[in-house]
Design an enzyme around this catalytic site. Structure first.
Site, PDB file in Angstrom:
ATOM      1  N   GLU A   1      29.734 -33.850 -23.717  1.00 55.52           N
ATOM      2  CA  GLU A   1      28.314 -33.492 -23.817  1.00 55.52           C
ATOM      3  C   GLU A   1      27.672 -33.337 -22.444  1.00 55.52           C
ATOM      4  O   GLU A   1      26.719 -32.581 -22.269  1.00 55.52           O
ATOM      5  CB  GLU A   1      27.562 -34.545 -24.645  1.00 55.52           C
ATOM      6  CG  GLU A   1      27.255 -35.864 -23.961  1.00 55.52           C
ATOM      7  CD  GLU A   1      28.461 -36.755 -23.766  1.00 55.52           C
ATOM      8  OE1 GLU A   1      28.410 -37.661 -22.906  1.00 55.52           O
ATOM      9  OE2 GLU A   1      29.457 -36.572 -24.488  1.00 55.52           O
ATOM     10  N   ASP A   2      28.211 -34.036 -21.430  1.00 58.53           N
ATOM     11  CA  ASP A   2      27.639 -33.964 -20.089  1.00 58.53           C
ATOM     12  C   ASP A   2      27.707 -32.541 -19.532  1.00 58.53           C
ATOM     13  O   ASP A   2      26.748 -32.052 -18.925  1.00 58.53           O
ATOM     14  CB  ASP A   2      28.350 -34.936 -19.144  1.00 58.53           C
ATOM     15  CG  ASP A   2      29.870 -34.864 -19.248  1.00 58.53           C
ATOM     16  OD1 ASP A   2      30.387 -34.073 -20.063  1.00 58.53           O
ATOM     17  OD2 ASP A   2      30.546 -35.602 -18.522  1.00 58.53           O
ATOM     18  N   PHE A   3      28.827 -31.865 -19.743  1.00 56.57           N
ATOM     19  CA  PHE A   3      28.992 -30.493 -19.256  1.00 56.57           C
ATOM     20  C   PHE A   3      27.965 -29.562 -19.894  1.00 56.57           C
ATOM     21  O   PHE A   3      27.326 -28.742 -19.219  1.00 56.57           O
ATOM     22  CB  PHE A   3      30.408 -30.001 -19.545  1.00 56.57           C
ATOM     23  CG  PHE A   3      30.659 -28.560 -19.184  1.00 56.57           C
ATOM     24  CD1 PHE A   3      31.040 -28.207 -17.908  1.00 56.57           C
ATOM     25  CD2 PHE A   3      30.504 -27.559 -20.135  1.00 56.57           C
ATOM     26  CE1 PHE A   3      31.270 -26.868 -17.575  1.00 56.57           C
ATOM     27  CE2 PHE A   3      30.733 -26.224 -19.816  1.00 56.57           C
ATOM     28  CZ  PHE A   3      31.111 -25.890 -18.526  1.00 56.57           C
TER      29      PHE A   3
ATOM     30  N   GLY B   1      29.188 -37.488 -17.204  1.00 53.76           N
ATOM     31  CA  GLY B   1      28.156 -38.233 -17.914  1.00 53.76           C
ATOM     32  C   GLY B   1      28.221 -39.732 -17.733  1.00 53.76           C
ATOM     33  O   GLY B   1      27.564 -40.463 -18.469  1.00 53.76           O
TER      34      GLY B   1
END
Length: 392
Positions: free
Chosen positions: A236-238, A211
C-alpha cells in the site's frame, strides 16, 4: 562488415556498458545525496505553524523489544501529537504492553483500538482503519511495530512537510542488535542496497517509498476514498505515494532513518522478507523482473567484463575484480554515511555480510519468481499483475 550475430552482440555490449554507467551514476548520486541529507540538522518550523500529528501503530503480538520501541513514541519532543494503537483481537498480548505505557505516560494523548474492520485483503490496513478514521489531525504517520524513534524524529519529519510536499518518508535502516551475523547482515543490506535505491530514487524523483515509517496529509487520501481505498494491495505504501504524486505533491525523504529494532532476527526470516518484497515489486513493475537481477553487483560484473572484452579485448578477470572493488568501497562509505559514524562491527564482519548478500541476490530473486503466492505473517496471498492481491 559485421554479420547479423556480431551486430546483435555489439548492440548488446553497448547496452551493457550504458547500463553499467547508469548504475555507477546511481552509486555516485546516492553517496553525495546521502552525505547532503542524512542526519542533517534542519531548521524547525515556527511553533505557531506546527500542525498536530496522529501516529498510527498497528500491532500484532509481542517481541522482546516491543515495550522499549513503543516507549520511544511516548517521548517525542513535539507539542501536539496523538498515538493510535490498534490490535486485531482482544487476546493479543500487545494490549497489556500498550495499556501499561498509557498508564505510565498519562499526559500523552494515546488510544487503543481492539478489533479489525475488514475493508480488503491487506491485514495491516484492516488493523489500522479504525484508528485512521478516528485521527483528529491532518498529518498522519504510519509506523510499524518494530520501529524505534529518536525523540527529535517527529519534529524532523514535520520539518520536511513543506507546502508542496504530501508525503515524508523515513529511509529504512536497522539498529545494531546482538544477534550475531543475522543482525550485521540486515544492517548491511539496509545501509547499502536499500539506502542506494532510496537515496538515488528520491534524488531524481522516482517512487521508492516504504511504509515502515511515513507521514502524509490525510486530505490527499480522503480525496480518493481514504486509507481503505488501498486495502486491495499489500504494498500500500507504493500506491499511496503514487496517488499523492498524482495530486501534484512531492514525496521526500527526511534526514533521519527509520530504525527497525525487532527483538526477533534470523537469516531465514530476513530472506523471506526479501523474497516477499521482490514478488510485490515484480507484480507492480514487471520490468524489474529482468532489470533488478542485472543491476546486482555479481551479475553486472560478469556482464561488463564480457562487454569490455568483446569490444576492446580487455582482461575480463581484471574488469570483474575492479568492478567488485569499486562496488564494495562505494557500499562501505554509503553505510558509514547512513550510520553517521564508524560501523558498529568490524570491517571483516562487513565484508562477510556484504559478500553473502551479493552472492545470494540472484538466488533470492529466482526464488521470488517460483510462484505468485506471497506469505505474510500467517496469511497467504495471490499476487496479480498491477500489484493487487487476493487472500488465499
Amino acid at each position: 562488415m559485421m554479420s547479423i550475430a556480431e551486430t546483435i552482440l555489439f548492440i548488446v555490449a553497448i547496452g551493457v556498458i550504458l547500463g553499467w554507467l547508469f548504475v555507477l551514476l546511481m552509486h555516485i548520486v546516492a553517496l553525495f545525496y546521502g552525505r547532503y541529507l542524512m542526519h542533517r540538522v534542519v531548521p524547525q518550523p515556527d511553533p505557531e505553524n506546527l500542525h498536530g500529528v496522529s501516529i498510527l501503530k498497528p500491532l500484532t503480538g509481542v517481541d522482546p523489544n516491543l515495550y522499549k520501541n513503543l516507549e520511544t513514541f511516548f517521548n517525542q519532543q513535539y507539542p501536539a501529537y496523538e498515538l493510535l494503537f490498534s490490535v486485531q483481537d482482544e487476546n493479543d498480548p500487545a494490549i497489556m504492553v500498550v495499556q501499561s505505557l498509557i498508564q505510565k505516560y498519562p499526559k500523552i494523548d494515546a488510544k487503543l483500538f481492539i478489533g479489525l474492520r475488514y475493508v480488503g485483503p491487506n491485514g495491516k490496513i484492516n488493523n489500522m482503519v479504525r484508528g485512521y478514521e478516528a485521527a483528529k489531525y491532518d498529518l498522519i504517520v504510519i509506523s510499524d511495530s518494530g520501529i524505534s524513534m529518536r525523540p527529535e524524529t517527529l519534529m524532523n519529519m514535520v520539518s520536511f512537510m513543506k507546502s508542496d510536499v504530501g508525503l515524508v518518508l523515513q529511509m529504512p535502516y536497522t539498529a545494531h542488535r546482538k544477534f550475531g551475523f543475522s543482525s550485521v547482515y540486515e544492517q548491511v543490506y539496509f545501509g547499502t542496497f536499500q539506502a542506494r535505491n532510496s537515496l538515488g530514487a528520491n534524488a531524481v524523483g522516482i517512487n521508492c517509498s516504504t511504509g515502515m515509517s511515513c507521514m502524509f496529509r490525510k486530505e490527499l487520501l480522503e480525496n480518493v476514498g481514504g486509507l481503505q481505498a488501498f486495502a486491495k494491495y499489500l504494498a500500500e505504501d507504493f500506491f499511496i505515494c503514487q496517488e499523492i504524486v498524482r495530486q501534484k505533491y512531492k514525496a521526500v525523504l527526511c534526514s533521519l532513518p527509520a530504525i527497525q529494532n525487532s527483538g526477533n532476527c534470523s537469516v531465514e526470516h530476513f530472506h523471506n522478507r526479501l523474497i516477499r518484497w521482490s514478488q510485490l515489486r515484480g507484480a507492480m513493475l514487471p520490468h524489474l523482473i529482468v532489470l533488478e537481477p542485472l543491476s546486482e553487483c555479481m551479475l553486472m560484473g560478469v556482464c561488463i567484463s564480457w562487454a569490455l572484452d568483446f569490444l576492446f579485448n580487455v582482461s575480463p578477470m581484471g574488469v570483474f575484480l575492479l568492478h567488485t572493488l569499486m562496488w564494495f568501497l562505494s557500499d562501505y562509505f554509503l553505510l558509514k554515511t547512513v550510520e553517521n559514524g564508524p560501523l558498529p562491527f568490524s570491517k571483516f564482519e562487513f565484508f562477510v555480510a556484504w559478500i553473502t548478500r551479493e552472492a545470494l541476490a540472484f538466488w533470492l530473486s529466482l526464488r521470488s519468481h517460483k510462484n505468485g503466492v506471497v506469505q505474510w505473517r500467517h496469511k497467504r496471498y495471490k499476487v496479480h499483475w498491477g500489484g493487487s492481491v487476493s487472500e488465499i
